[in-house]
Scaffold this active site. Structure first.
Site, short mmCIF file in Angstrom:
data_model
loop_
_atom_site.label_atom_id
_atom_site.label_comp_id
_atom_site.label_asym_id
_atom_site.label_seq_id
_atom_site.Cartn_x
_atom_site.Cartn_y
_atom_site.Cartn_z
N GLU A 56 0.84 -1.21 0.00
CA GLU A 56 0.00 0.00 0.00
C GLU A 56 0.87 1.25 0.00
OE1 GLU A 56 -3.44 0.12 2.51
OE2 GLU A 56 -3.75 2.26 2.13
N GLU A 81 4.39 5.09 4.22
CA GLU A 81 3.80 6.38 4.56
C GLU A 81 4.91 7.23 5.21
OE1 GLU A 81 0.58 8.01 4.34
OE2 GLU A 81 1.99 9.51 5.07
N ASP A 108 9.21 7.15 1.44
CA ASP A 108 8.68 7.19 0.08
C ASP A 108 8.39 5.77 -0.44
OD1 ASP A 108 8.11 7.70 -2.57
OD2 ASP A 108 10.13 8.37 -3.09
N ASP A 130 -2.30 12.20 -2.76
CA ASP A 130 -2.35 13.67 -2.73
C ASP A 130 -2.62 14.17 -4.15
OD1 ASP A 130 -1.80 13.76 -0.01
OD2 ASP A 130 0.36 13.76 -0.33
N LYS A 134 -2.90 21.78 -8.75
CA LYS A 134 -2.43 22.83 -9.67
C LYS A 134 -1.69 22.20 -10.84
CE LYS A 134 -2.03 26.37 -6.17
NZ LYS A 134 -1.21 26.80 -5.06
N ASP A 166 -11.19 10.96 -4.59
CA ASP A 166 -12.42 11.76 -4.46
C ASP A 166 -12.21 13.11 -5.14
OD1 ASP A 166 -10.51 12.22 -2.17
OD2 ASP A 166 -11.88 13.91 -1.83
N THR A 204 -11.82 4.66 4.58
CA THR A 204 -10.92 5.22 5.59
C THR A 204 -11.56 6.50 6.14
OG1 THR A 204 -9.74 6.58 3.97
CG2 THR A 204 -8.88 4.35 4.38
N ARG A 205 -10.97 6.99 7.22
CA ARG A 205 -11.47 8.23 7.83
C ARG A 205 -11.39 9.37 6.80
NH1 ARG A 205 -8.37 9.60 13.17
NH2 ARG A 205 -6.85 10.03 11.57
N TYR A 206 -10.29 9.37 6.05
CA TYR A 206 -10.11 10.40 5.02
C TYR A 206 -11.26 10.34 4.00
CZ TYR A 206 -8.26 12.93 1.06
OH TYR A 206 -8.12 13.80 0.01
C1 LIG Z 1 -4.78 12.13 1.04
S1 LIG Z 1 -3.86 11.01 2.01
C2 LIG Z 1 -4.76 9.50 1.86
C3 LIG Z 1 -4.41 8.51 2.92
C4 LIG Z 1 -5.03 7.11 2.77
N1 LIG Z 1 -4.55 6.45 1.59
C5 LIG Z 1 -6.53 7.14 2.78
O1 LIG Z 1 -7.14 6.89 1.73
O2 LIG Z 1 -7.11 7.39 3.84
C6 LIG Z 1 -2.44 10.71 0.97
C7 LIG Z 1 -1.30 10.07 1.73
O3 LIG Z 1 -0.27 9.72 0.83
C8 LIG Z 1 0.96 9.94 1.52
N2 LIG Z 1 2.04 10.04 0.52
C9 LIG Z 1 2.29 11.06 -0.30
N3 LIG Z 1 3.37 10.80 -1.07
C10 LIG Z 1 3.82 9.58 -0.71
C11 LIG Z 1 4.91 8.77 -1.12
N4 LIG Z 1 5.77 9.18 -2.07
N5 LIG Z 1 5.08 7.56 -0.56
C12 LIG Z 1 4.21 7.15 0.41
N6 LIG Z 1 3.17 7.88 0.84
C13 LIG Z 1 2.96 9.08 0.29
C14 LIG Z 1 0.72 11.21 2.31
O4 LIG Z 1 1.62 11.38 3.39
C15 LIG Z 1 -0.71 10.99 2.78
O5 LIG Z 1 -0.78 10.33 4.02
#
Ligand SMILES: C[S@@+](CC[C@H](N)C(=O)[O-])C[C@H]1O[C@@H](n2cnc3c(N)ncnc32)[C@H](O)[C@@H]1O
Length: 226
Positions: A56, A81, A108, A130, A134, A166, A204-206
């Site tokens: 994941e 994460e 990463d 994320d 932009k 979303d 998820t909560r998000y």
């Molecule tokens: C908008 S959140 C969504 C979290 C989760 N997947 C959910 O659906 O609830 C996006 C997550 O991706 C992580 N993230 C961003 N770039 C990443 C990377 N290169 N490797 C691992 N995680 C990353 C961020 O820190 C953030 O926690």
């Protein structure tokens, strides 16, 4: 050669609110027990046997990772994460659910993914990455040729790539990216296949907040690696 996509900074922040003492203790003492080691990675290195692997990217607070790991205790799960507060969330799930089949990379996902052999993963999950909405930040999106090539390389033929968002701009971008590729087959046959959350895809909560607080639609994509 410099890979212009994967070497870009793909994530915004690694730290949020200050950790409480119990949370810091989890990071200091429990994380090392479940952390992905340095060097090449495979099922044997991580779990001592040749079990199927699921990976994941950006697990947020770890709810989805823990849910899937609980469903398939004979599979190995690797969650990545960079955000320490999210890692604490996942560590709490692993501890509270007594999950022995999860490993965590606090960093990463693309870097960890690169260390697996090609065609070694059964599933890859990318949920609500994320959006970098932009246009000038579009190259930071995960749904770009560099990260997608890496995901494709590491999935087994017949393996599954799940992507959810979303964000309408991201959804359109992602569909255009995937439409250009011949190495993944989109599984949707009807609109409900991507508009209705599958039973084995926990919210998820998000995602719940996106849906209930912001009124967003959520799109669920399942692709099979050719
Ligand atoms: C908008 S959140 C969504 C979290 C989760 N997947 C959910 O659906 O609830 C996006 C997550 O991706 C992580 N993230 C961003 N770039 C990443 C990377 N290169 N490797 C691992 N995680 C990353 C961020 O820190 C953030 O926690």
């Amino acid at each position: 050669m410099k890979d212009p996509t994967t070497l870009n900074r793909l994530y915004g922040r690694a730290k949020g609110h200050k950790l409480r003492a119990g949370q810091q203790a989890l990071v200091d003492h429990f994380l090392p027990q479940v952390a992905v080691p340095d060097g090449p990675l495979d099922a044997r290195t991580l779990f001592g046997d040749d079990r199927p692997l699921e990976f994941e990217i950006g697990f947020g607070a770890g709810e989805h990772l823990a849910y899937q790991a609980g469903l398939r205790p004979d599979h190995g799960f690797i969650g990545c994460e960079p955000f320490v507060n999210g890692v604490v969330g996942a560590l709490m799930h692993i501890r509270d659910d007594a999950l022995t089949n999860v490993r965590i990379h606090m960093g990463d996902a693309m870097e960890a993914l690169a260390r697996f052999p090609d065609a070694s993963l059964d599933k890859v999950y990318l949920l609500h990455p994320d959006p970098w909405p932009k246009a000038r930040h579009a190259k930071r999106r995960m749904m770009n040729p560099g990260p997608l090539d890496r995901i494709a390389a590491k999935l087994k033929p017949g393996g599954e790539f799940r992507f959810g968002t979303d964000h309408p701009i991201y959804c359109r971008w992602a569909m255009m990216q995937m439409n250009k590729r011949s190495d993944f087959i989109w599984q949707a046959k009807t609109a409900s296949d991507f508009l209705v959350r599958p039973d084995d895809w926990p919210e998820t909560r998000y995602a719940r907040k996106a849906r209930t607080v912001f009124g967003h639609d959520i799109w669920y994509f399942r692709y099979i690696r050719v």
